[in-house]
Motif scaffolding. Structure first.
Motif, PDB file in Angstrom:
ATOM      1  N   ASP A  78      10.230  15.031  13.026  1.00 47.86           N
ATOM      2  CA  ASP A  78      10.860  13.755  13.340  1.00 47.86           C
ATOM      3  C   ASP A  78      11.272  13.046  12.052  1.00 47.86           C
ATOM      4  N   THR A  79      12.553  12.763  11.903  1.00 44.99           N
ATOM      5  CA  THR A  79      13.064  12.143  10.678  1.00 44.99           C
ATOM      6  C   THR A  79      13.197  10.637  10.777  1.00 44.99           C
ATOM      7  N   THR A  80      12.802  10.050  11.906  1.00 46.64           N
ATOM      8  CA  THR A  80      12.969   8.608  12.103  1.00 46.64           C
ATOM      9  C   THR A  80      12.307   7.771  11.008  1.00 46.64           C
ATOM     10  N   THR A  87      16.759   3.191   4.883  1.00 43.11           N
ATOM     11  CA  THR A  87      17.555   1.993   5.149  1.00 43.11           C
ATOM     12  C   THR A  87      16.901   0.765   4.534  1.00 43.11           C
ATOM     13  N   LEU A  88      15.585   0.689   4.628  1.00 42.92           N
ATOM     14  CA  LEU A  88      14.857  -0.435   4.040  1.00 42.92           C
ATOM     15  C   LEU A  88      15.052  -0.477   2.519  1.00 42.92           C
ATOM     16  N   PHE A  89      14.870   0.662   1.863  1.00 43.28           N
ATOM     17  CA  PHE A  89      15.041   0.710   0.411  1.00 43.28           C
ATOM     18  C   PHE A  89      16.481   0.415   0.000  1.00 43.28           C
ATOM     19  N   LEU A  90      17.438   0.875   0.799  1.00 47.56           N
ATOM     20  CA  LEU A  90      18.839   0.579   0.511  1.00 47.56           C
ATOM     21  C   LEU A  90      19.094  -0.917   0.610  1.00 47.56           C
ATOM     22  N   GLY A  91      18.510  -1.559   1.605  1.00 46.86           N
ATOM     23  CA  GLY A  91      18.654  -3.005   1.748  1.00 46.86           C
ATOM     24  C   GLY A  91      18.014  -3.764   0.599  1.00 46.86           C
ATOM     25  N   VAL A  92      16.833  -3.321   0.180  1.00 47.32           N
ATOM     26  CA  VAL A  92      16.160  -3.969  -0.955  1.00 47.32           C
ATOM     27  C   VAL A  92      16.994  -3.800  -2.226  1.00 47.32           C
TER      28      VAL A  92
END
Length: 108
Positions: A78-80, A87-92
């Protein structure tokens, strides 16, 4: 710290990261040495039996669905969590860029 030093520091960090990524092993399926001959050889009848078993399993799975179509089951994990964390790190990271640009415009 002057802006020239910050640019140099950023370029050095980026170069170091790219240099480190250079040594990450690739996912090639070939073997570099001649150990391929040393592995056991599967007979043709075993391969045929395995192919028939897989074909029967695929037919059973297709008959279980209403329209007969189904995504391939690759057996992967599972890659979720990885997508969410990425996505979180990209946003940060985007937040840090915005903060840095705003701070530079204010002249601190």
């Amino acid at each position: 710290m002057s802006s020239a030093r910050r640019s140099l520091l950023t370029a050095t960090a980026a170069g170091t990261l790219l240099g480190a990524l250079w040594f990450v092993p690739s996912a090639n399926a070939t073997q570099a040495d001649g150990s391929r001959e040393a592995t056991s050889v599967t007979s043709t009848s075993q391969v045929t039996q395995q192919a028939r078993a897989l074909s029967e399993a695929a037919q059973e799975a297709a008959s279980d669905t209403a329209d007969g179509t189904e995504l391939a089951d690759t057996g992967s994990f599972d890659t979720t969590p990885y997508v969410v964390a990425g996505t979180l790190f990209l946003g940060v990271g985007a937040g840090f860029v915005v903060y840095s640009v705003r701070r530079e415009r204010l002249g601190f």
